[in-house]
Design a protein around this motif. Structure first.
Motif, short mmCIF file in Angstrom:
data_model
loop_
_atom_site.label_atom_id
_atom_site.label_comp_id
_atom_site.label_asym_id
_atom_site.label_seq_id
_atom_site.Cartn_x
_atom_site.Cartn_y
_atom_site.Cartn_z
N ALA A 116 0.81 -1.22 0.00
CA ALA A 116 0.00 0.00 0.00
C ALA A 116 0.84 1.27 0.00
CB ALA A 116 -0.93 0.00 1.22
N ASP A 117 2.12 1.13 0.28
CA ASP A 117 3.01 2.29 0.38
C ASP A 117 3.64 2.56 -0.99
OD1 ASP A 117 5.20 4.05 0.84
OD2 ASP A 117 5.27 3.42 2.94
N ARG A 118 3.35 3.73 -1.54
CA ARG A 118 3.82 4.05 -2.89
C ARG A 118 5.32 4.29 -2.96
NH1 ARG A 118 0.67 8.98 -5.11
NH2 ARG A 118 0.87 9.72 -2.95
N THR A 119 5.96 4.49 -1.82
CA THR A 119 7.39 4.78 -1.84
C THR A 119 8.25 3.58 -1.46
OG1 THR A 119 7.43 5.52 0.48
CG2 THR A 119 6.95 7.18 -1.21
N TYR A 120 7.68 2.55 -0.85
CA TYR A 120 8.51 1.50 -0.29
C TYR A 120 9.42 0.83 -1.32
CZ TYR A 120 10.18 -2.89 1.50
OH TYR A 120 11.00 -3.93 1.82
N LEU A 121 8.85 0.30 -2.39
CA LEU A 121 9.65 -0.45 -3.35
C LEU A 121 10.66 0.43 -4.08
CD1 LEU A 121 10.02 -3.34 -4.26
CD2 LEU A 121 8.36 -2.92 -6.10
N PRO A 122 10.27 1.61 -4.56
CA PRO A 122 11.27 2.48 -5.21
C PRO A 122 12.40 2.88 -4.27
CG PRO A 122 9.06 3.24 -5.73
CD PRO A 122 8.92 2.19 -4.67
N VAL A 123 12.08 3.16 -3.01
CA VAL A 123 13.11 3.55 -2.05
C VAL A 123 14.05 2.39 -1.78
CG1 VAL A 123 13.49 4.10 0.40
CG2 VAL A 123 11.86 5.44 -0.96
N TRP A 124 13.49 1.20 -1.59
CA TRP A 124 14.33 0.04 -1.34
C TRP A 124 15.25 -0.24 -2.53
CZ3 TRP A 124 15.37 -4.67 -3.49
CH2 TRP A 124 16.11 -5.56 -2.69
N MET A 125 14.70 -0.16 -3.74
CA MET A 125 15.50 -0.43 -4.93
C MET A 125 16.59 0.61 -5.12
SD MET A 125 12.49 -1.66 -7.58
CE MET A 125 13.63 -1.91 -8.94
N ALA A 126 16.30 1.85 -4.77
CA ALA A 126 17.30 2.90 -4.89
C ALA A 126 18.48 2.66 -3.96
CB ALA A 126 16.67 4.27 -4.59
N GLY A 127 18.20 2.06 -2.81
CA GLY A 127 19.25 1.80 -1.85
C GLY A 127 20.11 0.59 -2.15
N MET A 128 19.72 -0.21 -3.12
CA MET A 128 20.44 -1.44 -3.43
C MET A 128 21.89 -1.18 -3.84
SD MET A 128 18.93 -4.38 -3.08
CE MET A 128 19.67 -5.45 -4.31
N THR A 129 22.14 -0.08 -4.53
CA THR A 129 23.49 0.19 -5.02
C THR A 129 24.19 1.30 -4.24
OG1 THR A 129 22.55 1.72 -6.67
CG2 THR A 129 22.91 -0.55 -7.36
N ASP A 130 23.59 1.74 -3.17
CA ASP A 130 24.16 2.80 -2.35
C ASP A 130 24.72 2.19 -1.06
OD1 ASP A 130 24.20 4.90 -0.21
OD2 ASP A 130 23.48 6.17 -1.85
N ARG A 131 26.00 2.35 -0.83
CA ARG A 131 26.63 1.68 0.31
C ARG A 131 26.05 2.15 1.64
NH1 ARG A 131 33.13 0.91 1.37
NH2 ARG A 131 32.94 -0.36 3.25
N ASP A 132 25.75 3.44 1.73
CA ASP A 132 25.17 3.95 2.98
C ASP A 132 23.85 3.27 3.28
OD1 ASP A 132 27.28 5.64 3.37
OD2 ASP A 132 26.25 7.45 2.71
N PHE A 133 23.01 3.13 2.26
CA PHE A 133 21.71 2.50 2.47
C PHE A 133 21.85 1.01 2.72
CE2 PHE A 133 20.10 6.42 0.58
CZ PHE A 133 19.02 6.68 1.42
N GLN A 134 22.84 0.40 2.12
CA GLN A 134 23.09 -1.02 2.40
C GLN A 134 23.39 -1.22 3.88
OE1 GLN A 134 26.27 -2.09 -0.24
NE2 GLN A 134 25.00 -1.99 -2.06
N GLU A 135 24.19 -0.32 4.45
CA GLU A 135 24.51 -0.41 5.88
C GLU A 135 23.28 -0.14 6.73
OE1 GLU A 135 28.00 1.39 7.37
OE2 GLU A 135 29.21 0.94 5.60
N LEU A 136 22.45 0.80 6.31
CA LEU A 136 21.21 1.08 7.05
C LEU A 136 20.27 -0.13 7.01
CD1 LEU A 136 20.49 4.74 5.90
CD2 LEU A 136 21.14 4.01 8.19
N ASN A 137 20.18 -0.76 5.84
CA ASN A 137 19.31 -1.94 5.72
C ASN A 137 19.82 -3.09 6.57
OD1 ASN A 137 17.31 -0.93 3.97
ND2 ASN A 137 18.60 -1.28 2.17
#
Length: 210
Positions: A116-137
């Motif tokens: 139901a969240d319009r941002t969840y999947l795009p935000v998660w996919m954007a973080g796949m190649t970002d090292r900072d977001f990988q560490e956050l995940n």
């Protein structure tokens, strides 16, 4: 990369105190939701967010140093909701059957929340190649593992505790991956995959050969 570098790059520059600032930040976030839903994260531009929110670009930069900080704000919203709900999901677990039932319900709740969240999947996919977001995940996965393991470890013998925590960690990771896979399928097909995973995943947590 250190957590200090991550926070300086991604964190909110200032927390709004006055009502006007709170409303302005809310408008910025709502504008970002609409733009992400329409165009994804890759094409998200700070100027477009400011224009859609009806705020000066300078006001946008007062809150966020760069686009990645806005994505971080959505990431934090998602993870906070998940962790809070997980902490409340296992009030008094008496048996493995009860634990499996609760895990299944929690998985369904998270899936519906994500879908139901319009941002969840795009935000998660954007973080796949970002090292900072990988560490956050990874940090989020560790925290979620601690919550679930802490709630259920009393159901497992002492000699299996290490393996049990490892299994919780893996099942949570795979559950997230499957939920995202299901989100890009039609709902009938998605539910078939989810039903199979709920039957497989939760039960493997508690199957040990003594």
């Amino acid at each position: 990369m250190t957590s200090k570098k991550i926070s300086s790059r991604l964190q909110l520059r200032k927390k709004p105190q006055q009502e006007r600032s709170i409303q302005r930040l809310d408008a910025i976030m709502e504008a970002a939701v609409d733009l992400i839903a329409m165009h994804g994260v890759a094409d998200l531009k700070m100027t477009d967010i400011a224009a859609r929110a009806g705020v000066p670009i300078g006001s946008l930069y007062q809150f966020f140093p760069e686009k990645a900080a806005i994505i971080r704000a959505f990431h934090d919203r998602h993870t906070a909701i998940v962790q809070e709900r997980a902490e409340l999901a296992f009030p008094d677990v008496k048996s493995t059957d009860q634990a499996i039932e609760m895990l299944s319900k929690l998985f369904d709740e998270f899936y519906q929340l994500y879908r139901a969240d319009r941002t969840y999947l795009p935000v998660w996919m954007a973080g796949m190649t970002d090292r900072d977001f990988q560490e956050l995940n990874l940090a989020h996965l560790e925290r979620l593992t601690d919550i679930i393991y802490g709630a259920l470890k009393h159901l497992v013998a002492d000699n299996h505790q290490s393996a049990f925590r490892l299994r919780v960690h893996m099942v949570l990771y795979l559950s997230g991956a499957l939920a995202r896979f299901a989100m890009v399928r039609d709902e009938v097909s998605a539910q078939e995959y989810l039903a199979e995973w709920k039957s497989m995943g939760a039960r493997t947590l508690f199957e040990f050969n003594d």
